[in-house]
Design a protein around this motif. Structure first.
Motif, PDB file in Angstrom:
ATOM      1  N   GLU A   1       1.076 -10.847  -4.124  1.00 58.42           N
ATOM      2  CA  GLU A   1      -0.010 -11.726  -4.563  1.00 58.42           C
ATOM      3  C   GLU A   1      -1.383 -11.181  -4.196  1.00 58.42           C
ATOM      4  O   GLU A   1      -2.398 -11.855  -4.392  1.00 58.42           O
ATOM      5  CB  GLU A   1       0.184 -13.120  -3.965  1.00 58.42           C
ATOM      6  CG  GLU A   1       1.473 -13.801  -4.437  1.00 58.42           C
ATOM      7  CD  GLU A   1       1.662 -15.167  -3.819  1.00 58.42           C
ATOM      8  OE1 GLU A   1       0.867 -15.530  -2.920  1.00 58.42           O
ATOM      9  OE2 GLU A   1       2.602 -15.867  -4.223  1.00 58.42           O
ATOM     10  N   GLY A   2      -1.410  -9.960  -3.655  1.00 58.71           N
ATOM     11  CA  GLY A   2      -2.680  -9.329  -3.324  1.00 58.71           C
ATOM     12  C   GLY A   2      -3.234  -9.677  -1.959  1.00 58.71           C
ATOM     13  O   GLY A   2      -4.388  -9.359  -1.662  1.00 58.71           O
ATOM     14  N   ASN A   3      -2.421 -10.318  -1.103  1.00 60.06           N
ATOM     15  CA  ASN A   3      -2.866 -10.659   0.245  1.00 60.06           C
ATOM     16  C   ASN A   3      -2.515  -9.526   1.224  1.00 60.06           C
ATOM     17  O   ASN A   3      -1.519  -8.822   1.015  1.00 60.06           O
ATOM     18  CB  ASN A   3      -2.201 -11.954   0.716  1.00 60.06           C
ATOM     19  CG  ASN A   3      -2.518 -13.124  -0.191  1.00 60.06           C
ATOM     20  OD1 ASN A   3      -3.678 -13.366  -0.504  1.00 60.06           O
ATOM     21  ND2 ASN A   3      -1.488 -13.846  -0.634  1.00 60.06           N
ATOM     22  N   PRO A   4      -3.320  -9.325   2.276  1.00 59.52           N
ATOM     23  CA  PRO A   4      -2.988  -8.296   3.269  1.00 59.52           C
ATOM     24  C   PRO A   4      -1.570  -8.482   3.803  1.00 59.52           C
ATOM     25  O   PRO A   4      -1.132  -9.614   4.065  1.00 59.52           O
ATOM     26  CB  PRO A   4      -4.039  -8.514   4.361  1.00 59.52           C
ATOM     27  CG  PRO A   4      -5.192  -9.152   3.651  1.00 59.52           C
ATOM     28  CD  PRO A   4      -4.578 -10.032   2.597  1.00 59.52           C
ATOM     29  N   SER A   5      -0.845  -7.379   3.954  1.00 55.20           N
ATOM     30  CA  SER A   5       0.552  -7.422   4.388  1.00 55.20           C
ATOM     31  C   SER A   5       0.780  -6.452   5.544  1.00 55.20           C
ATOM     32  O   SER A   5       1.469  -5.434   5.401  1.00 55.20           O
ATOM     33  CB  SER A   5       1.480  -7.085   3.212  1.00 55.20           C
ATOM     34  OG  SER A   5       2.826  -7.218   3.557  1.00 55.20           O
ATOM     35  N   PRO A   6       0.210  -6.754   6.726  1.00 52.97           N
ATOM     36  CA  PRO A   6       0.338  -5.828   7.862  1.00 52.97           C
ATOM     37  C   PRO A   6       1.769  -5.673   8.367  1.00 52.97           C
ATOM     38  O   PRO A   6       2.065  -4.715   9.094  1.00 52.97           O
ATOM     39  CB  PRO A   6      -0.566  -6.462   8.929  1.00 52.97           C
ATOM     40  CG  PRO A   6      -0.627  -7.908   8.570  1.00 52.97           C
ATOM     41  CD  PRO A   6      -0.582  -7.946   7.075  1.00 52.97           C
ATOM     42  N   GLU A   7       2.659  -6.601   7.986  1.00 48.93           N
ATOM     43  CA  GLU A   7       4.044  -6.526   8.457  1.00 48.93           C
ATOM     44  C   GLU A   7       4.977  -5.865   7.434  1.00 48.93           C
ATOM     45  O   GLU A   7       6.199  -5.870   7.634  1.00 48.93           O
ATOM     46  CB  GLU A   7       4.557  -7.934   8.771  1.00 48.93           C
ATOM     47  CG  GLU A   7       3.797  -8.649   9.873  1.00 48.93           C
ATOM     48  CD  GLU A   7       3.928  -7.947  11.219  1.00 48.93           C
ATOM     49  OE1 GLU A   7       5.055  -7.891  11.745  1.00 48.93           O
ATOM     50  OE2 GLU A   7       2.899  -7.449  11.729  1.00 48.93           O
TER      51      GLU A   7
ATOM     52  N   LEU B   1       0.008   1.588  10.293  1.00 45.72           N
ATOM     53  CA  LEU B   1       0.034   2.239   8.983  1.00 45.72           C
ATOM     54  C   LEU B   1      -0.301   1.241   7.873  1.00 45.72           C
ATOM     55  O   LEU B   1      -1.074   1.552   6.961  1.00 45.72           O
ATOM     56  CB  LEU B   1       1.414   2.853   8.735  1.00 45.72           C
ATOM     57  CG  LEU B   1       1.741   4.113   9.543  1.00 45.72           C
ATOM     58  CD1 LEU B   1       3.216   4.482   9.370  1.00 45.72           C
ATOM     59  CD2 LEU B   1       0.850   5.277   9.127  1.00 45.72           C
ATOM     60  N   ALA B   2       0.279   0.037   7.946  1.00 49.08           N
ATOM     61  CA  ALA B   2       0.000  -0.965   6.912  1.00 49.08           C
ATOM     62  C   ALA B   2      -1.453  -1.412   6.945  1.00 49.08           C
ATOM     63  O   ALA B   2      -2.077  -1.622   5.898  1.00 49.08           O
ATOM     64  CB  ALA B   2       0.931  -2.165   7.099  1.00 49.08           C
ATOM     65  N   ILE B   3      -2.016  -1.534   8.147  1.00 47.27           N
ATOM     66  CA  ILE B   3      -3.423  -1.912   8.278  1.00 47.27           C
ATOM     67  C   ILE B   3      -4.327  -0.794   7.746  1.00 47.27           C
ATOM     68  O   ILE B   3      -5.260  -1.027   6.975  1.00 47.27           O
ATOM     69  CB  ILE B   3      -3.762  -2.234   9.743  1.00 47.27           C
ATOM     70  CG1 ILE B   3      -3.048  -3.523  10.182  1.00 47.27           C
ATOM     71  CG2 ILE B   3      -5.271  -2.377   9.937  1.00 47.27           C
ATOM     72  CD1 ILE B   3      -3.110  -3.774  11.682  1.00 47.27           C
ATOM     73  N   GLY B   4      -4.029   0.444   8.164  1.00 47.09           N
ATOM     74  CA  GLY B   4      -4.859   1.575   7.747  1.00 47.09           C
ATOM     75  C   GLY B   4      -4.783   1.867   6.264  1.00 47.09           C
ATOM     76  O   GLY B   4      -5.756   2.349   5.667  1.00 47.09           O
ATOM     77  N   LEU B   5      -3.626   1.570   5.647  1.00 43.27           N
ATOM     78  CA  LEU B   5      -3.463   1.778   4.210  1.00 43.27           C
ATOM     79  C   LEU B   5      -3.867   0.554   3.395  1.00 43.27           C
ATOM     80  O   LEU B   5      -3.887   0.610   2.161  1.00 43.27           O
ATOM     81  CB  LEU B   5      -1.994   2.114   3.893  1.00 43.27           C
ATOM     82  CG  LEU B   5      -1.501   3.482   4.342  1.00 43.27           C
ATOM     83  CD1 LEU B   5       0.026   3.544   4.236  1.00 43.27           C
ATOM     84  CD2 LEU B   5      -2.137   4.598   3.515  1.00 43.27           C
ATOM     85  N   ASP B   6      -4.167  -0.558   4.084  1.00 45.92           N
ATOM     86  CA  ASP B   6      -4.527  -1.822   3.431  1.00 45.92           C
ATOM     87  C   ASP B   6      -3.441  -2.235   2.429  1.00 45.92           C
ATOM     88  O   ASP B   6      -3.715  -2.508   1.255  1.00 45.92           O
ATOM     89  CB  ASP B   6      -5.880  -1.709   2.732  1.00 45.92           C
ATOM     90  CG  ASP B   6      -6.436  -3.082   2.329  1.00 45.92           C
ATOM     91  OD1 ASP B   6      -5.990  -4.094   2.922  1.00 45.92           O
ATOM     92  OD2 ASP B   6      -7.294  -3.132   1.437  1.00 45.92           O
ATOM     93  N   VAL B   7      -2.207  -2.280   2.930  1.00 44.65           N
ATOM     94  CA  VAL B   7      -1.079  -2.674   2.092  1.00 44.65           C
ATOM     95  C   VAL B   7      -1.180  -4.165   1.766  1.00 44.65           C
ATOM     96  O   VAL B   7      -1.487  -4.990   2.631  1.00 44.65           O
ATOM     97  CB  VAL B   7       0.256  -2.365   2.799  1.00 44.65           C
ATOM     98  CG1 VAL B   7       1.440  -2.886   1.983  1.00 44.65           C
ATOM     99  CG2 VAL B   7       0.392  -0.858   3.025  1.00 44.65           C
ATOM    100  N   LYS B   8      -0.911  -4.506   0.518  1.00 44.85           N
ATOM    101  CA  LYS B   8      -0.971  -5.897   0.057  1.00 44.85           C
ATOM    102  C   LYS B   8       0.429  -6.370  -0.351  1.00 44.85           C
ATOM    103  O   LYS B   8       1.300  -5.569  -0.699  1.00 44.85           O
ATOM    104  CB  LYS B   8      -1.897  -6.003  -1.154  1.00 44.85           C
ATOM    105  CG  LYS B   8      -3.349  -5.596  -0.884  1.00 44.85           C
ATOM    106  CD  LYS B   8      -4.051  -6.583   0.023  1.00 44.85           C
ATOM    107  CE  LYS B   8      -5.569  -6.564  -0.126  1.00 44.85           C
ATOM    108  NZ  LYS B   8      -6.200  -5.263  -0.048  1.00 44.85           N
TER     109      LYS B   8
END
Length: 326
Positions: A152-158, A142-149
């Motif tokens: 600081e604007g960095n990818p946050s898959p966890e 879900l975090a990857i598919g939603l591109d959650v950051k």
């Protein structure tokens, strides 16, 4: 009434493409099916159903020794809970047993349980461990598919995984449910009233496969669960808290149970940590979505995970609002 086979997602594929497929299903239907998960027949699922039947076959007076309490532990007798969310229900004829408090260092239940469950603690712990593994995989997707950051604007898959951390206090619940065969003339009534789920994600295994119905905004639809050789497809539905986190982009879909046969379900209700605040995540997809679907307290602040859970439990059991911390 029409019927539908939900999108089937391979839980072992954490690619961006598959993660977007999962997000698409979650945003369109609020429900999907998982394949290649570890909760299969060989790993204890059939034993969980057997255990469920053993408990519900006990005399009513024995089951009544473990009544549901404000901590959400214990036995829910017929007509005790009313899931009908619009307030028109008179109680659900189903019965259930909630195992709610787990020591997540070993996935062991931390509550007083009937002998039928105490004798099978290794089985219960093993299954809960598998549920958490599936939960964390879905959270990553879900975090990857939603591109959650992150902030600081960095990818946050966890992001969602961290909110369901094993070191945090939460209220995830393993619920065993028995739906008796409806009385003659009552086949078109709800065995579980129309509602959305309270937590973040719900995982459902059911026997027989018919009975779940979802509302698409205009009509009720029967959910078809196809047979897959060697494994059970795991039903996944988005619940309130993930919908709050995404400002309504991920759908917490109204659903109910209607069946003409006796039916059993094994359900795992996933709860984020008590302290998690339910405000929209940092995602461009969510910022660009015209939602406005998360709850606020009287002071205008978003609810926490625990606060929302308590409100919904009070509603389901027709209790006055409580401030208990379980």
């Amino acid at each position: 009434m029409s019927s539908k086979i939900l999108p089937i997602i391979d839980i072992t594929d954490l690619s961006l493409e598959n993660s977007k497929k999962l997000v698409s299903a979650a945003s369109k239907y609020g429900f999907l099916l998982l394949k290649n998960h570890s909760l299969n027949r060989e790993n204890g699922v059939d034993r969980l159903f057997d255990l469920s039947k053993q408990f519900f076959d006990l005399p009513a007076e024995l089951k009544a020794k473990y009544p549901i309490n404000t901590a959400n532990d214990g036995y829910v007798g017929p007509m005790v809970e009313d899931l009908q969310q619009d307030g028109s229900g008179k109680g659900d004829p189903k019965e259930a047993f909630n195992i709610t408090h787990f020591d997540l260092s070993e996935f062991k239940p931390a509550q007083n349980l009937p002998d039928v469950f105490e004798k099978e603690l290794p089985l219960i712990s093993s299954c809960v461990k598998k549920y958490y593994s599936v939960l964390h995989s879905v959270c990553r997707m879900l975090a990857i598919g939603l591109d959650v950051k992150d902030s600081e604007g960095n990818p946050s898959p966890e992001f969602f995984v961290d909110a369901h951390g094993l070191d945090l206090k939460a209220r995830s619940t393993l619920r065993l449910i028995h739906y008796p065969k409806p009385a003659e003339g009552m086949e078109d009534t709800n065995q579980a009233g129309a509602h959305t789920d309270y937590g973040s994600l719900t995982f459902v295994l059911q026997k027989p496969h018919r009975g779940l119905q979802i509302y698409d905004g205009t009509e009720w639809i029967d959910v078809e669960i196809p047979e897959m050789e060697g494994q059970e497809l795991l039903i996944v539905n988005i619940a309130d808290m993930l919908s709050f986190w995404t400002n309504g982009y991920l759908k917490s879909t109204l659903h109910r149970v209607r069946t003409t046969k006796e039916r059993y379900s094994v359900v795992f209700f996933c709860q984020p940590a008590d302290v998690v605040v339910l405000e929209p995540v940092n995602s461009e997809i969510i910022r660009n979505y015209a939602g406005n679907y998360y709850s606020l307290k009287k002071d205008g602040k978003p609810l926490s995970s625990l606060e929302h859970l308590l409100l919904r439990l009070d509603q389901g059991y027709k209790r006055k609002s409580t401030t208990t911390t379980m």
